[in-house]
Motif scaffolding. Structure first.
Motif, short mmCIF file in Angstrom:
data_model
loop_
_atom_site.label_atom_id
_atom_site.label_comp_id
_atom_site.label_asym_id
_atom_site.label_seq_id
_atom_site.Cartn_x
_atom_site.Cartn_y
_atom_site.Cartn_z
N UNK A 113 0.81 -1.21 0.00
CA UNK A 113 0.00 0.00 0.00
C UNK A 113 0.85 1.27 0.00
N UNK A 114 2.16 1.14 0.15
CA UNK A 114 3.03 2.30 0.20
C UNK A 114 3.26 2.83 1.60
N UNK A 115 2.95 1.99 2.64
CA UNK A 115 3.19 2.40 4.01
C UNK A 115 4.47 1.73 4.51
N UNK A 116 5.22 2.45 5.34
CA UNK A 116 6.51 1.97 5.81
C UNK A 116 6.31 0.88 6.85
N UNK A 117 6.97 -0.27 6.68
CA UNK A 117 6.97 -1.34 7.65
C UNK A 117 8.14 -1.17 8.61
N UNK A 118 9.26 -0.61 8.06
CA UNK A 118 10.44 -0.33 8.90
C UNK A 118 11.33 0.65 8.15
N UNK A 119 12.11 1.42 8.90
CA UNK A 119 13.04 2.35 8.28
C UNK A 119 14.18 2.62 9.22
N UNK A 120 15.18 3.32 8.71
CA UNK A 120 16.37 3.60 9.51
C UNK A 120 16.26 4.89 10.29
N UNK A 121 15.16 5.62 10.13
CA UNK A 121 15.07 6.93 10.76
C UNK A 121 14.33 6.89 12.10
N UNK A 122 13.10 6.36 12.10
CA UNK A 122 12.28 6.38 13.30
C UNK A 122 11.59 5.04 13.52
N UNK A 123 11.21 4.81 14.73
CA UNK A 123 10.44 3.64 15.10
C UNK A 123 9.46 4.07 16.21
N UNK A 124 8.21 3.80 16.11
CA UNK A 124 7.60 3.13 14.96
C UNK A 124 7.49 4.07 13.77
N UNK A 125 7.36 3.49 12.59
CA UNK A 125 7.26 4.30 11.36
C UNK A 125 5.93 5.02 11.34
N UNK A 126 5.87 6.26 10.91
CA UNK A 126 4.63 7.01 10.84
C UNK A 126 3.72 6.43 9.76
N UNK A 127 2.46 6.64 10.01
CA UNK A 127 1.47 6.10 9.07
C UNK A 127 1.30 7.09 7.91
#
Length: 712
Positions: A113-127
């Motif tokens: 859907x184009x939503x982040x499951x994980x990233x290197x910047x923040x956790x949890x990833x914003x919706x």
């Protein structure tokens, strides 16, 4: 000298012009060669820089590609729920990966859907929905491989530098679209690298997608930019898709650049490197300025020296011109003095001659004059006229205006014949030595004038020896004239006739004046001063020279140089005087504009039994000949007449084909003195009745003999 002066000034002017033109031409040539060399050097520099930028970009993208492969291994076999469950650990591992790569800003794992499951910047990833990003859209419909997006700004709440995305497709086991793995790459990483390697003025670098979108550029531009496919770069990429080098004006900033480009082997990316053409020109100008620093002062110094030389030469020539004017004024004064001396001498001698003539005429008018005395005065008048004619001939010979009758004769034979006459002339106390070769020495000159010249030199030598000594007359061949003479060389050499004496010699201060008319060191009444003048004039008019060598107390040697001739000498054949004097029955057309001279000729011919018709110009003569030319045995015409001259009349008679002999008469003629008598017989004025009759009968008789010998 006067011709050499303008020539030297023109030469200096040409040298001044050359001192500017030649360096300028060399500078232009060097400029052209330097321009080519500078451009070639710039192209080589661009190629070297492009090698570095290409190698760097290739390693960066290979590293990013490897990072994407590593992320894919991290989540291999994990569904979206599993990835979300491990978001914390994946965040840490992605953060470690991006921290180790300065070119990478962040790493992301997106679902379908184009939503982040994980990233290197923040956790949890914003919706946040990222499905509109091109790096995501490109992978939805199919596997696009490693896709590189355009440069873009971070989306809130994220801040920071612009980036471009490098993405790969996530697929489920059944091959359906499962999401995207993406790495955000910093353009400023490339821009910083380009700034380090692009220290040269006007350097340019760019990282460009195949569709023309600019990912990174140095110098940096503050807005996204794309090269259109229809532009210069787009056309070059179409024509040469792998690499190229060309000149273009960038539409981003309007700057003209020399640009090289090269494609990264496995990626739709081009690396470009270039130099501004203004910077290339600046390098060329800087190189030429170094030449100018040394060349301009040297050229200016050379031009200044030549200008000073020109000014100095011009000043010297003005001084020389003033000096020449002063010398010319002095020579003019000397000529006037010589003219006065000549006029005085002529007047003195002619007054003496006229005195004798007038006195004799006065005595002839006396009725009681005895016959012997009458004959004596007649002889005195005749002798005085002969002396006057001789004086006139000497003057004309000196002035080189004597009408000569050149013929080929042997100078050896002539000198041998003259030596007997000279022996009688100079006296028995002077020994005469004749030195002549065995072979003939032929010359082409007036034989009578030649004999007169030799006699004049002998008489001058006799007077220098005071009647006692040795006189040597020598004849020899001379291949060339002595140095210092201006006469043109003769094709056959010269014949030298020298007269040497053992007299008192000539002082050096008088050597320059001995050929002047009426100049003499003899006592009054001992000489006219025209003997050596006649020798000088005869030599010059005959194309020769006369040289003199003398030493005081040891005598003098006069040498006459005349052009040597080839062929066989011939002797003149004259009618015997007694035969000519009694000849009669000749019909003569007399053409004379002077009534007294014409009447004398007619009377003389008539008294001696001939027929004469007198006309006063050439036109009337032609009319008489046109009426009946056969009634005249000979035409006797003066040379100098108003209108048509005697020579022109003779030529016209020949042109009309009239076979009548022609005898010319002249006291002096410029044409005769310069060009001769054109083959016609010539009788010199003043002439006696006997001389007139002899010349006319000779011409008439020669014509009759020629007609008789002609074939019928």
């Amino acid at each position: 000298m006067q011709t050499a002066q303008p020539s030297s000034l023109r030469l200096l002017q040409w040298m001044m012009a050359a001192s500017l033109a030649l360096p300028l031409a060399l500078f232009l040539f060097a400029s052209a060669m330097s321009w080519v060399s500078t451009n070639e050097a710039a192209d080589r520099e661009i190629e070297r820089t492009l090698d570095v930028a290409h190698e760097h970009a290739l390693k960066v993208f290979e590293t990013i590609d490897g990072s994407l492969s590593e992320i894919a291994e991290m989540i291999r076999g994990l569904p979206d729920d599993g990835i979300a469950a491990r978001e914390e650990s994946l965040h840490q591992r992605l953060g470690q990966l991006t921290a180790s790569l300065p070119q990478m800003k962040s790493a992301w794992i997106f679902d379908a859907r184009g939503h982040a499951l994980a990233n290197s910047l923040t956790v949890p990833a914003p919706d946040i929905d990222f499905s509109d990003r091109d790096y995501f859209r490109a992978q939805v419909d199919g596997d696009a491989g490693t896709f590189i997006s355009e440069a873009m700004k971070p989306r809130a709440p994220y801040q920071g530098s612009a980036f471009f995305g490098v993405s790969r497709r996530r697929s489920h086991e059944d091959g359906s679209f499962g999401g995207v793995i993406q790495a955000s790459v910093l353009p400023e990483y490339f821009e910083n690298f380009y700034a380090r390697i692009g220290r040269e003025r006007g350097s340019f670098f760019a990282l460009i997608r195949a569709d023309g979108a600019v990912l990174a550029q140095f110098p940096v531009i503050d807005h996204p930019f794309r090269f259109e496919p229809s532009g210069d770069l787009g056309q070059q990429l179409t024509a040469n898709p792998l690499s190229g080098l060309f000149t273009m004006i960038s539409p981003a900033d309007g700057i003209e650049r020399r640009l090289g480009y090269r494609r990264l082997a496995e990626y739709p990316i081009y690396v470009a490197a270039g130099l501004e053409t203004a910077a290339i020109r600046a390098r060329w100008i800087s190189a030429m300025a170094q030449h100018l620093i040394f060349g301009v002062p040297a050229t200016a110094l050379l031009f200044l020296l030549l200008a000073l030389a020109f000014r100095r030469t011009k000043h010297l020539q003005r001084e020389a011109s003033r000096r020449m004017e002063a010398e010319e004024a002095l020579r003019h004064g000397q000529r006037l003095e010589a003219l006065g001396q000549l006029t005085g001498g002529v007047a003195h001698d002619f007054n003496n001659l006229l005195t004798v003539i007038r006195g004799s005429v006065d005595m002839l008018r006396r009725r009681d004059l005895p016959e012997p005395r009458r004959q004596h005065y007649i002889d005195a008048i005749s002798n005085t006229v002969n002396r006057a004619a001789k004086l006139t001939g000497q003057l004309l010979a000196f002035a080189r205006r004597q009408a000569l009758k050149p013929e080929v004769f042997d100078a050896v034979q002539s000198v041998q014949t003259l030596s007997e006459m000279i022996a009688t002339l100079i006296g028995s106390r002077i020994e005469i030595v004749t030195e002549v070769p065995d072979a003939p020495c032929l010359i082409n000159a007036d034989a009578g004038q030649f004999e007169t010249a030799v006699i004049n030199m002998a008489v001058n030598a006799r007077d220098a020896m005071a009647g006692t000594g040795r006189l040597t007359i020598a004849v020899r061949r001379a291949d060339a004239l002595p140095s210092g003479f201006s006469s043109p060389p003769s094709p056959h050499g010269h014949v030298a006739v020298s007269v040497a004496d053992t007299g008192i010699g000539i002082p050096p201060e008088l050597l320059g004046r001995i050929f002047e008319p009426f100049f003499t060191t003899k006592e009054v009444g001992q000489g006219t001063g025209l003997g050596l003048s006649q020798v000088f004039g005869f030599a010059k008019q005959s194309g020769g020279e006369v040289d003199v060598a003398s030493e005081v107390g040891k005598g003098a040697t006069f040498t006459l140089y005349l052009p040597r001739a080839t062929g066989t000498g011939r002797a003149q054949s004259l009618l015997p005087e007694d035969t000519a004097a009694h000849a009669s029955g000749t019909s003569v057309l007399v053409v004379e504009d002077n009534p007294e001279v014409g009447n004398f000729a007619v009377d003389a011919l008539t008294q001696l039994g001939n027929t004469a018709v007198l006309v006063d110009n050439a036109t009337h003569a032609l009319e008489e000949l046109a009426t009946d030319a056969d009634r005249f045995d000979v035409v006797f015409t003066d040379v100098v007449m108003p209108g048509m001259s005697g020579i022109e009349l003779a030529q016209e008679i020949r042109r009309q084909g009239l076979d009548v002999p022609i005898v010319l008469a002249s006291g002096y003629s410029q044409v005769l003195s310069q060009q001769g008598s054109y083959g016609f017989e010539l009788l010199q004025k003043p002439y006696s009745a006997e001389q007139l009759l002899r010349a006319l009968h000779k011409a008439a008789r020669s014509n009759r003999v020629r007609r008789h010998q002609a074939p019928a």
